[in-house]
Design a protein around this motif. Structure first.
Motif, PDB file in Angstrom:
ATOM      1  N   ASN A   1      62.289 -29.972  39.542  1.00  0.00           N
ATOM      2  CA  ASN A   1      61.891 -29.311  40.950  1.00  0.00           C
ATOM      3  C   ASN A   1      62.674 -27.902  41.168  1.00  0.00           C
ATOM      4  N   ASP A   2      62.210 -27.026  41.819  1.00  0.00           N
ATOM      5  CA  ASP A   2      62.948 -25.566  41.955  1.00  0.00           C
ATOM      6  C   ASP A   2      62.940 -25.041  43.184  1.00  0.00           C
ATOM      7  N   ALA A   3      64.105 -24.476  43.774  1.00  0.00           N
ATOM      8  CA  ALA A   3      64.295 -23.703  44.987  1.00  0.00           C
ATOM      9  C   ALA A   3      65.347 -22.684  45.180  1.00  0.00           C
ATOM     10  N   GLY A   4      65.252 -21.668  46.040  1.00  0.00           N
ATOM     11  CA  GLY A   4      66.498 -20.979  46.187  1.00  0.00           C
ATOM     12  C   GLY A   4      67.605 -21.536  46.179  1.00  0.00           C
ATOM     13  N   GLN A   5      67.473 -22.512  47.086  1.00  0.00           N
ATOM     14  CA  GLN A   5      69.037 -23.568  47.298  1.00  0.00           C
ATOM     15  C   GLN A   5      68.512 -24.732  47.186  1.00  0.00           C
ATOM     16  N   GLY A   6      69.264 -25.750  46.475  1.00  0.00           N
ATOM     17  CA  GLY A   6      68.907 -27.116  46.460  1.00  0.00           C
ATOM     18  C   GLY A   6      67.641 -27.532  45.696  1.00  0.00           C
ATOM     19  N   GLY A   7      67.723 -27.299  44.477  1.00  0.00           N
ATOM     20  CA  GLY A   7      66.769 -27.459  43.438  1.00  0.00           C
ATOM     21  C   GLY A   7      65.696 -28.815  44.055  1.00  0.00           C
TER      22      GLY A   7
END
Length: 147
Positions: A30-36
């Protein structure tokens, strides 16, 4: 299984602002700006989870990101989560009981955890099912019964 989700903000798989309880699940890629994998500003309780191979763009909690709430991990693996070429498995004060981390850079787990720097994850196929990840420490067999 939470696999290959993406958010440009917080929480690639889950962005929690209330109460969250997750048991027996895997968060991978999973991928995110913060907290993948997970970002939480509420209460999050995670038991028997594997959080592996997630990423964050801002070097903030590629695995888990604490954003003013509370994250409790029990009997889990949090490993090989990346941000900016470094390990950032979690961010913020994280309660950890019987948790295996590949790195605690970016977070302060408390009180009962193990850091294993030579942990590898090998991918294996499961009879045509979706790919799963298996913790493997370089020995002949994967971890069994606490390894």
């Amino acid at each position: 299984m939470f696999y290959a989700n993406e958010s440009f903000g917080k929480g690639g798989a889950i962005n929690n602002a209330g109460e969250l309880r997750v048991w027996n699940s895997t968060f991978a890629s999973n991928d995110a700006g913060q907290g993948g994998a997970i970002s939480s500003s509420g209460m999050a309780e995670l038991r028997f989870v594997t959080i592996v191979g997630n990423s964050s763009k801002n070097k903030i909690g590629a695995g888990t990101h604490l954003n003013g709430g509370e994250i409790k991990l029990f009997n889990s693996i949090v490993a090989n989560n990346f941000s900016g070429g470094s390990f950032y498995d979690c961010s913020g004060q994280t309660f950890a009981q019987n948790v295996l981390f590949s790195s605690t850079q970016g977070c302060q787990p408390d009180p009962d955890y193990i850091v294993v720097t030579d942990i590898y994850f090998k991918k294996y196929e499961s009879s045509g099912q979706q790919d799963l990840f298996n913790a493997y420490d370089g020995r002949e067999f994967p971890f069994e019964n606490g390894g």
